[in-house]
Write a protein that holds these residues in place. Structure first.
Motif, short mmCIF file in Angstrom:
data_model
loop_
_atom_site.label_atom_id
_atom_site.label_comp_id
_atom_site.label_asym_id
_atom_site.label_seq_id
_atom_site.Cartn_x
_atom_site.Cartn_y
_atom_site.Cartn_z
N ALA A 144 0.83 -1.20 0.00
CA ALA A 144 0.00 0.00 0.00
C ALA A 144 0.87 1.26 0.00
O ALA A 144 0.57 2.23 -0.71
CB ALA A 144 -0.93 0.00 1.20
N ALA A 145 1.95 1.25 0.77
CA ALA A 145 2.85 2.40 0.82
C ALA A 145 3.53 2.61 -0.53
O ALA A 145 3.68 3.75 -0.99
CB ALA A 145 3.90 2.21 1.92
N ARG A 146 3.94 1.51 -1.17
CA ARG A 146 4.59 1.60 -2.48
C ARG A 146 3.63 2.21 -3.51
O ARG A 146 3.99 3.11 -4.27
CB ARG A 146 5.06 0.22 -2.92
CG ARG A 146 5.77 0.18 -4.25
CD ARG A 146 6.38 -1.18 -4.59
NE ARG A 146 5.59 -2.32 -4.20
CZ ARG A 146 5.87 -3.12 -3.17
NH1 ARG A 146 6.92 -2.90 -2.41
NH2 ARG A 146 5.10 -4.15 -2.88
N LYS A 147 2.38 1.73 -3.50
CA LYS A 147 1.38 2.24 -4.43
C LYS A 147 1.13 3.73 -4.20
O LYS A 147 1.07 4.52 -5.14
CB LYS A 147 0.08 1.45 -4.27
CG LYS A 147 -1.00 1.83 -5.23
CD LYS A 147 -2.22 0.95 -5.02
CE LYS A 147 -3.35 1.36 -5.95
NZ LYS A 147 -4.55 0.54 -5.74
N SER A 148 1.02 4.12 -2.94
CA SER A 148 0.79 5.52 -2.60
C SER A 148 1.96 6.39 -3.03
O SER A 148 1.78 7.49 -3.56
CB SER A 148 0.56 5.65 -1.10
OG SER A 148 0.43 6.99 -0.73
N HIS A 149 3.17 5.91 -2.82
CA HIS A 149 4.37 6.66 -3.19
C HIS A 149 4.42 6.87 -4.71
O HIS A 149 4.74 7.97 -5.19
CB HIS A 149 5.62 5.94 -2.71
CG HIS A 149 6.89 6.59 -3.17
ND1 HIS A 149 7.34 7.78 -2.66
CD2 HIS A 149 7.79 6.22 -4.09
CE1 HIS A 149 8.46 8.11 -3.26
NE2 HIS A 149 8.76 7.18 -4.14
N ILE A 150 4.10 5.83 -5.46
CA ILE A 150 4.11 5.93 -6.92
C ILE A 150 3.08 6.96 -7.38
O ILE A 150 3.36 7.82 -8.22
CB ILE A 150 3.86 4.55 -7.56
CG1 ILE A 150 5.08 3.66 -7.36
CG2 ILE A 150 3.55 4.69 -9.05
CD1 ILE A 150 4.86 2.21 -7.75
N LYS A 151 1.87 6.89 -6.82
CA LYS A 151 0.83 7.84 -7.20
C LYS A 151 1.24 9.27 -6.87
O LYS A 151 1.07 10.18 -7.68
CB LYS A 151 -0.48 7.50 -6.48
CG LYS A 151 -1.21 6.30 -7.04
CD LYS A 151 -2.42 5.93 -6.22
CE LYS A 151 -3.43 7.03 -6.14
NZ LYS A 151 -4.64 6.64 -5.40
N ARG A 152 1.78 9.48 -5.69
CA ARG A 152 2.19 10.81 -5.26
C ARG A 152 3.32 11.35 -6.15
O ARG A 152 3.29 12.51 -6.56
CB ARG A 152 2.62 10.78 -3.79
CG ARG A 152 2.94 12.13 -3.20
CD ARG A 152 3.21 12.05 -1.70
NE ARG A 152 4.25 11.10 -1.36
CZ ARG A 152 4.04 9.96 -0.69
NH1 ARG A 152 2.84 9.62 -0.29
NH2 ARG A 152 5.04 9.15 -0.41
N THR A 153 4.28 10.51 -6.47
CA THR A 153 5.40 10.93 -7.30
C THR A 153 4.94 11.27 -8.72
O THR A 153 5.35 12.29 -9.28
CB THR A 153 6.47 9.82 -7.35
OG1 THR A 153 6.91 9.55 -6.02
CG2 THR A 153 7.66 10.25 -8.19
N ARG A 154 4.07 10.44 -9.29
CA ARG A 154 3.57 10.72 -10.64
C ARG A 154 2.74 12.00 -10.66
O ARG A 154 2.83 12.79 -11.61
CB ARG A 154 2.76 9.54 -11.15
CG ARG A 154 3.64 8.36 -11.51
CD ARG A 154 2.85 7.28 -12.16
NE ARG A 154 3.75 6.21 -12.57
CZ ARG A 154 3.35 5.05 -13.03
NH1 ARG A 154 2.06 4.80 -13.17
NH2 ARG A 154 4.22 4.13 -13.37
N ARG A 155 1.94 12.21 -9.63
CA ARG A 155 1.15 13.44 -9.54
C ARG A 155 2.06 14.66 -9.47
O ARG A 155 1.82 15.67 -10.15
CB ARG A 155 0.25 13.38 -8.31
CG ARG A 155 -0.83 14.44 -8.28
CD ARG A 155 -1.75 14.31 -7.06
NE ARG A 155 -2.17 12.94 -6.79
CZ ARG A 155 -1.98 12.30 -5.63
NH1 ARG A 155 -1.40 12.90 -4.63
NH2 ARG A 155 -2.40 11.07 -5.47
N LYS A 156 3.13 14.58 -8.69
CA LYS A 156 4.08 15.67 -8.56
C LYS A 156 4.77 15.95 -9.91
O LYS A 156 4.91 17.11 -10.31
CB LYS A 156 5.11 15.30 -7.50
CG LYS A 156 6.17 16.34 -7.24
CD LYS A 156 7.11 15.84 -6.15
CE LYS A 156 8.28 16.78 -5.96
NZ LYS A 156 9.21 16.25 -4.97
N LEU A 157 5.16 14.89 -10.62
CA LEU A 157 5.81 15.06 -11.91
C LEU A 157 4.85 15.68 -12.93
O LEU A 157 5.24 16.53 -13.72
CB LEU A 157 6.33 13.72 -12.43
CG LEU A 157 7.54 13.15 -11.68
CD1 LEU A 157 7.83 11.74 -12.14
CD2 LEU A 157 8.76 14.04 -11.85
#
Length: 71
Positions: free
Chosen positions: A42-55
């Motif tokens: 769940a943390a990995r999925k959240s991190h990926i979503k947050r990073t892509r949103r930031k990019l």
């Protein structure tokens, strides 16, 4: 590494226990490891979503990037 430690510790402690106590100890360790794996996923999925949103906010879209060709 921590998950391996928990599993091995439960296994070693179970050598001195009999029957239901042995099974319960191993089951508890398995449940704890499963819980940690779910939380990490769940943390990995959240991190990926947050990073892509930031990019995306910065105008960087991963689908548009040219990939490196490995030898």
């Amino acid at each position: 590494m921590c998950q391996v430690h928990v599993a091995v510790a439960a296994l070693v402690r179970s050598w001195w226990l009999k029957g239901a106590l042995c099974a319960a100890l191993i089951e508890e360790a398995a449940n704890a490891i499963q819980h940690w794996q779910q939380r990490l996923a769940a943390a990995r999925k959240s991190h990926i979503k947050r990073t892509r949103r930031k990019l995306r906010r910065m105008g960087i879209y991963l689908k548009d990037l040219i990939r490196c060709k490995w030898p």
